[in-house]
Scaffold this active site. Structure first.
Site, PDB file in Angstrom:
ATOM      1  N   ASP A   1       1.064  -1.303   0.137  1.00 50.86           N
ATOM      2  CA  ASP A   1      -0.057  -0.028   0.289  1.00 50.86           C
ATOM      3  C   ASP A   1       0.412   1.419  -0.176  1.00 50.86           C
ATOM      4  O   ASP A   1       1.017   1.487   1.220  1.00 50.86           O
ATOM      5  CB  ASP A   1      -1.271   0.049   0.797  1.00 50.86           C
ATOM      6  CG  ASP A   1      -1.832   1.067   1.323  1.00 50.86           C
ATOM      7  OD1 ASP A   1      -2.987   1.038   0.649  1.00 50.86           O
ATOM      8  OD2 ASP A   1      -1.323   1.996   2.353  1.00 50.86           O
TER       9      ASP A   1
ATOM     10  N   SER B   1     -12.726   4.920   6.991  1.00 49.44           N
ATOM     11  CA  SER B   1     -14.146   6.156   8.028  1.00 49.44           C
ATOM     12  C   SER B   1     -15.065   5.400   8.822  1.00 49.44           C
ATOM     13  O   SER B   1     -16.015   5.271   9.887  1.00 49.44           O
ATOM     14  CB  SER B   1     -14.002   7.714   7.961  1.00 49.44           C
ATOM     15  OG  SER B   1     -14.864   7.339   6.245  1.00 49.44           O
TER      16      SER B   1
ATOM     17  N   GLY C   1     -10.574   9.613   0.161  1.00 49.26           N
ATOM     18  CA  GLY C   1     -11.141   9.499   1.761  1.00 49.26           C
ATOM     19  C   GLY C   1     -11.322  10.260   2.720  1.00 49.26           C
ATOM     20  O   GLY C   1     -10.449  11.098   1.958  1.00 49.26           O
TER      21      GLY C   1
ATOM     22  N   CYS D   1      -7.792  12.103   4.219  1.00 51.63           N
ATOM     23  CA  CYS D   1      -6.866  12.166   3.060  1.00 51.63           C
ATOM     24  C   CYS D   1      -6.634  13.627   3.128  1.00 51.63           C
ATOM     25  O   CYS D   1      -7.817  14.513   2.720  1.00 51.63           O
ATOM     26  CB  CYS D   1      -7.330  11.717   1.763  1.00 51.63           C
ATOM     27  SG  CYS D   1      -7.716  10.009   1.283  1.00 51.63           S
TER      28      CYS D   1
ATOM     29  N   TYR E   1     -10.063   9.477  14.471  1.00 55.96           N
ATOM     30  CA  TYR E   1      -9.445   8.375  12.561  1.00 55.96           C
ATOM     31  C   TYR E   1      -8.894   9.276  12.390  1.00 55.96           C
ATOM     32  O   TYR E   1      -8.593  11.029  11.794  1.00 55.96           O
ATOM     33  CB  TYR E   1     -11.099   8.483  12.270  1.00 55.96           C
ATOM     34  CG  TYR E   1     -11.096   8.040  10.999  1.00 55.96           C
ATOM     35  CD1 TYR E   1     -10.335   7.082   9.994  1.00 55.96           C
ATOM     36  CD2 TYR E   1     -10.531   9.431   9.888  1.00 55.96           C
ATOM     37  CE1 TYR E   1     -10.148   6.091   9.200  1.00 55.96           C
ATOM     38  CE2 TYR E   1     -11.253   9.066   8.244  1.00 55.96           C
ATOM     39  CZ  TYR E   1     -10.774   7.289   8.200  1.00 55.96           C
ATOM     40  OH  TYR E   1     -10.104   6.783   6.951  1.00 55.96           O
TER      41      TYR E   1
ATOM     42  N   VAL F   1      -7.718   7.580  -5.216  1.00 55.92           N
ATOM     43  CA  VAL F   1      -6.244   8.560  -4.681  1.00 55.92           C
ATOM     44  C   VAL F   1      -7.457   9.720  -4.210  1.00 55.92           C
ATOM     45  O   VAL F   1      -7.225  10.857  -5.256  1.00 55.92           O
ATOM     46  CB  VAL F   1      -5.569   8.887  -5.944  1.00 55.92           C
ATOM     47  CG1 VAL F   1      -4.371  10.009  -5.194  1.00 55.92           C
ATOM     48  CG2 VAL F   1      -4.748   7.685  -6.986  1.00 55.92           C
ATOM     49  N   GLY F   2      -6.663   9.881  -3.083  1.00 54.59           N
ATOM     50  CA  GLY F   2      -7.262  11.144  -2.679  1.00 54.59           C
ATOM     51  C   GLY F   2      -9.128  10.817  -1.988  1.00 54.59           C
ATOM     52  O   GLY F   2      -9.505  12.714  -1.871  1.00 54.59           O
TER      53      GLY F   2
HETATM   54  P1  XMP Z   1     -12.594   5.988   3.535  1.00 54.03           P
HETATM   55  O1  XMP Z   1     -13.226   7.734   3.179  1.00 54.03           O
HETATM   56  O2  XMP Z   1     -13.134   5.363   4.063  1.00 54.03           O
HETATM   57  O3  XMP Z   1     -10.479   6.272   3.127  1.00 54.03           O
HETATM   58  O4  XMP Z   1     -12.208   7.142   4.994  1.00 54.03           O
HETATM   59  C1  XMP Z   1      -9.909   5.041   3.725  1.00 54.03           C
HETATM   60  C2  XMP Z   1      -9.038   5.034   2.803  1.00 54.03           C
HETATM   61  O5  XMP Z   1      -8.004   6.309   2.826  1.00 54.03           O
HETATM   62  C3  XMP Z   1      -6.725   6.049   2.677  1.00 54.03           C
HETATM   63  N1  XMP Z   1      -6.243   6.985   3.237  1.00 54.03           N
HETATM   64  C4  XMP Z   1      -5.099   8.428   3.319  1.00 54.03           C
HETATM   65  N2  XMP Z   1      -4.839   8.953   1.785  1.00 54.03           N
HETATM   66  N3  XMP Z   1      -3.477  10.658   2.517  1.00 54.03           N
HETATM   67  C5  XMP Z   1      -4.615  10.350   1.704  1.00 54.03           C
HETATM   68  O6  XMP Z   1      -4.187  10.420   1.091  1.00 54.03           O
HETATM   69  C6  XMP Z   1      -3.786  10.130   3.746  1.00 54.03           C
HETATM   70  O7  XMP Z   1      -3.139  10.172   5.155  1.00 54.03           O
HETATM   71  C7  XMP Z   1      -4.944   8.543   4.500  1.00 54.03           C
HETATM   72  N4  XMP Z   1      -4.728   7.552   5.318  1.00 54.03           N
HETATM   73  C8  XMP Z   1      -5.214   6.650   4.346  1.00 54.03           C
HETATM   74  C9  XMP Z   1      -6.654   4.750   2.522  1.00 54.03           C
HETATM   75  O8  XMP Z   1      -6.851   3.932   0.869  1.00 54.03           O
HETATM   76  C10 XMP Z   1      -7.372   4.456   2.729  1.00 54.03           C
HETATM   77  O9  XMP Z   1      -7.649   2.683   3.056  1.00 54.03           O
END
Ligand code: XMP
Length: 502
Positions: free
Chosen positions: A269, A382, A323, A326, A407, A320-321
């Site tokens: 990942d 989340s 989340g 994110c 979170y 990509v982005g």
């Molecule tokens: P959700 O929307 O379900 O997304 O909360 C979870 C996903 O977010 C990604 N993730 C990140 N993406 N910076 C990012 O750009 C981060 O610090 C980060 N941490 C997690 C990851 O793919 C996760 O499954």
């Protein structure tokens, strides 16, 4: 798409939308699904089974995110019990991550093939710590270290509560072999259950004529096996568990420890998966571990998905982005709206490799949309956070008395710093610290057990399949995937307000 003969699935419109315009800039809240006639009388038996990789199907196509505020052993165990799978995050030392995987792998199967043992003479203090670290409530005691010969059984109930007893040996408190009910190594589950009921016992050690230990059966595992026929299990009946590795530094060492602990799949990942680093990492893992199942991510384009397939990924993680934790799009401008990304990836690789949609799911309908536009499984962060099974403590807002949990994105400053403390230094962490954060920490409401969330998701997915006019998710996907635009209704701003504002 054969444009000349195009019409919506029910013939409402005959003019085909322009495919690029239909998808460009679109994400979950941009569409509704046209309800289809159903002949099914009940939604309860609707199957939502779907492929994680070509060789592994999930009874519930949901994957918990490899984030330090989402998936440790407790979440991974709950996910597998409900038919999904959890990916244990890598923001900790190799030894600790491997032991979290081992806890999940040991936690449910009718027979625990290699039960954990301690030698006779072990102080109670050490036994208590051992039980806590490994998440077990009963320890087999062997005659001497490594003898594998049963001397007794120490359960939680036998363990003394007074600190004065902490240095006494387990032998003083365990049930000795002479008073234990045991079974033969090849005992059937039915026979084991009968014996356990007859003697009102919770654990049945399996031993041969020389008292050598061959396994352990627990009542809890038998009950769980019966209650959850759809649980995700490997061929030996153990819960499935995935784990994340990075693409640099000690990733091969980490992968070796995780596989040794029983991990069924590895997730490589990294934020920008369409990269030479990913290609090298996959080659390194393949060179050392052969055909171990690899889920690789993240990408957001058709070209990225094709690249992942061609370097040998067993599933491609897309997102990509989108989340909630994110900030990538805000900080770098990189990204593709999530439903567009899923569709582009699917158009590029079709059914040659399963796609896992990762990030951006806010409500359960988003999961269905992801699945009918190209994803085979959906990763949630989340949506599963704030639960008992997510790592981290419940905190109370002093002003409102509302209970909350944290979170956070894995590249948030808080997550990066904690990883640094926990796993010691590594090249990868140095690189992470050099890079400005693309993640953030937020507080989410505390939501109790994740089980109720997973049951709700399953129920909503079954209802969506019913609106799709089928009794399996696979059938809806087969019908819709060739051209979702025939089934989707693009929304105006007013329609979005009508649909979602409550
Ligand atoms: P959700 O929307 O379900 O997304 O909360 C979870 C996903 O977010 C990604 N993730 C990140 N993406 N910076 C990012 O750009 C981060 O610090 C980060 N941490 C997690 C990851 O793919 C996760 O499954």
């Amino acid at each position: 798409m054969a444009r000349s003969s195009w019409q919506t699935v029910d013939g409402a419109f005959a003019a085909a939308p322009d495919e690029a315009a239909f998808w460009t800039g679109r994400t979950f809240d941009d569409f509704l699904f046209r309800p289809q006639k159903t002949d099914s009388l009940t939604r309860r038996n609707i199957s939502v089974n779907s492929l994680l990789t070509a060789g592994v199907a999930l009874d519930l196509p949901i994957v918990s995110s490899n984030m330090d505020s989402v998936t440790g052993a407790d979440m991974a165990r709950a996910m597998a019990m409900h038919g999904g799978i959890g990916v244990v995050h890598r923001g900790m030392s190799i030894a600790r991550q491997a032991s979290e995987v081992a806890v999940v792998k040991r936690s449910q199967s009718a027979v625990i093939v290699s039960p954990l043992c301690l030698p006779a003479g072990t102080p109670i203090r050490q036994a208590r710590r051992f039980a806590r670290q490994n998440g077990i409530t009963g320890i087999l005691i062997e005659t001497a270290s490594g003898s594998n010969v049963l001397a007794g059984l120490l359960s939680n109930r036998d363990t003394p509560v007074h600190s004065a007893d902490e240095d006494r040996p387990v032998d003083d408190f365990m049930t000795p072999l002479s008073r234990l009910v045991t079974g033969a190594p090849d005992i059937s589950t039915d026979e084991a259950e009968r014996l356990m009921f007859e003697h009102r016992i919770e654990r049945l050690p399996l031993i041969d004529g020389a008292n050598r230990i061959h396994g352990l059966i627990t009542r809890r595992d038998i009950d769980l096996k019966r209650e959850r026929p759809g649980a995700s299990k490997d061929s030996a009946g153990h819960l499935r568990c995935a784990a994340a590795v990075g693409a640099r530094g000690d990733y091969l060492e980490r992968a070796a420890a995780l596989l040794e602990a029983g991990a069924d799949l590895l997730f490589i990942d990294i934020a920008h998966g369409h990269s030479a680093i990913m290609e090298q990492a996959v080659a390194g893992l393949r060179g050392k571990f052969g055909s171990v199942p690899l889920v690789c991510g993240n990408v957001a384009t058709g070209a990225g998905a094709r690249f992942m397939r061609d370097i040998g990924a067993d599933a491609v993680k897309v997102g990509v982005g989108p989340g909630r934790g994110c900030r990538t799009r805000l900080e770098t401008a990189a990204g593709v709206p999530q439903l567009q990304a899923i569709r582009e990836a699917y158009l590029a690789v079709g059914d040659s490799v399963p796609i896992m949609a990762d990030g951006g799911v806010k409500t359960d309908k988003d999961i269905f949309l992801a699945l009918i536009c190209g994803a085979s499984t959906v990763m949630l962060g989340s949506a599963l956070s704030g639960t008992d099974e997510a790592p981290g403590h419940v905190i109370e807002d002093p002003a409102t008395h509302m209970k909350k949990k944290l979170y956070r994105g894995m590249t948030s400053p808080e997550a990066v710093m904690e990883t640094l403390y926990d796993s010691g230094s590594s090249e990868e962490l140095d690189a992470a610290l050099e890079t400005p954060p693309e993640g953030q920490e937020i507080q989410v409401p505390y939501r109790g057990s994740v089980s109720s969330i997973l049951q709700r998701i399953r129920g909503h997915l079954q209802s969506s399949v019913s609106y799709g006019g089928e009794i399996t998710l696979a059938a809806v996907r087969e019908k819709v995937l060739p051209d979702p635009s025939r089934f989707l209704v693009p929304l105006s701003a007013a329609a979005r307000i009508e649909s979602y504002e409550r």
